[in-house]
Design an enzyme around this catalytic site. Sequence first.
Site, mmCIF file in Angstrom:
data_model
loop_
_atom_site.group_PDB
_atom_site.id
_atom_site.type_symbol
_atom_site.label_atom_id
_atom_site.label_comp_id
_atom_site.label_asym_id
_atom_site.label_seq_id
_atom_site.Cartn_x
_atom_site.Cartn_y
_atom_site.Cartn_z
ATOM 1 N N ASP A 8 0.813 -1.218 0.000
ATOM 2 C CA ASP A 8 0.000 0.000 0.000
ATOM 3 C C ASP A 8 0.854 1.280 0.000
ATOM 4 O OD1 ASP A 8 -1.250 -2.326 1.013
ATOM 5 O OD2 ASP A 8 -2.832 -1.166 1.977
ATOM 6 N N ASN A 40 -4.155 3.732 -0.688
ATOM 7 C CA ASN A 40 -3.971 4.884 0.207
ATOM 8 C C ASN A 40 -3.132 5.975 -0.438
ATOM 9 O OD1 ASN A 40 -3.503 2.164 2.110
ATOM 10 N ND2 ASN A 40 -5.132 3.531 2.769
ATOM 11 N N ASN A 67 -10.166 -1.857 0.878
ATOM 12 C CA ASN A 67 -11.330 -1.195 1.468
ATOM 13 C C ASN A 67 -11.369 0.304 1.185
ATOM 14 O OD1 ASN A 67 -9.002 -1.538 3.275
ATOM 15 N ND2 ASN A 67 -10.142 -0.256 4.687
ATOM 16 N N HIS A 68 -10.216 0.906 0.817
ATOM 17 C CA HIS A 68 -10.201 2.338 0.495
ATOM 18 C C HIS A 68 -10.348 2.621 -1.011
ATOM 19 C CE1 HIS A 68 -9.378 3.734 4.541
ATOM 20 N NE2 HIS A 68 -8.419 2.837 4.656
ATOM 21 N N HIS A 153 -6.436 -8.621 0.446
ATOM 22 C CA HIS A 153 -6.446 -7.426 1.277
ATOM 23 C C HIS A 153 -7.231 -7.742 2.546
ATOM 24 C CE1 HIS A 153 -5.643 -3.140 1.480
ATOM 25 N NE2 HIS A 153 -6.797 -3.031 2.106
HETATM 26 FE FE LIG Z 1 -3.922 0.221 3.058
HETATM 27 FE FE LIG Z 2 -6.882 -1.459 3.485
#
Ligand SMILES: [Fe+2]
Ligand SMILES: [Fe+2]
Length: 276
Positions: A8, A40, A67-68, A153
């Site tokens: 990430d 991110n 999730n982002h 993830h």
């Molecule tokens: Fe992350």
């Molecule tokens: Fe994440």
Amino acid sequence: MRILFLGDVVGRSGRKAVRHHLPSMVDRWKLDFVVVNGENAAGGFGITEKIFQELLDAGADCITTGNHAFDQKEALVFAERQERFLRPLNYPPQTPGRGANIYTARSGARVLVINVMGQLFMTALDDPIAAVEREIAAMPLGRDCDAIIVDFHAEATSEKQVMAAFLDGRASLVVGTHTHVPTADYRIQPGGTAMMTDIGMCGDYDSIIGMQKDEPLHRAVTKISSGRLGPAMEEATLSGIAVDVDDTTGLARKVAAVRLGPHLERSVPTFWTDED
Ligand SMILES: [Fe+2]
Ligand SMILES: [Fe+2]
């Protein structure tokens, strides 16, 4: 085939490190395929199309998320037209974009990349095992593709190890992302699939998982939120994994952690650099 997967990318400092290091890594190590998790990359939350393109320009062939994925709302639009952008496969069917795709590596090899999200301590999504099984059954290693890379993830180490064991012998590489902290267990499993429970982040490690320490500390001490979390801005350390994959079987031959920057102990794949 030579594969690099970077964890990430967090904020500006993470992006700067990728721009600085990745082009020369691609050249020096003669990388055939590069995956970068970009969830991110925009101020710690999501990714814009401009940043997505910037990561491709630095040498990435595919950007995975988690999730982002959709924190930056424009991702809901460009996810559809950008084939090198992946969001978790087990999102509901109406979610824009795709969770798996096949790409051509610099060597000409066909590489299937799958991005899928865990269920433990995460937003409830469909069963990740069943989702991955469908993709791999439709496009098995050695028949329809020459390498398979899975970005799982997820939060829990146990769930990530389950996924790695489930795919042993049927994928080239299974990496965990999301925790932003690299684990020390990178290895080749008995069936030939390389794995690492979490490959860490590309970000400033003098932080709380890439974020400036003040706000998380304040919240922990006072139990009161006093503002937004922002990414730590000092020099980032790149973290990821390098895998040498057998061109015939698509299984891993060698694996090494990659760590470059001021915080973690330096680690690079000597099995490639020694040849120079
Ligand atoms: Fe992350
Ligand atoms: Fe994440």
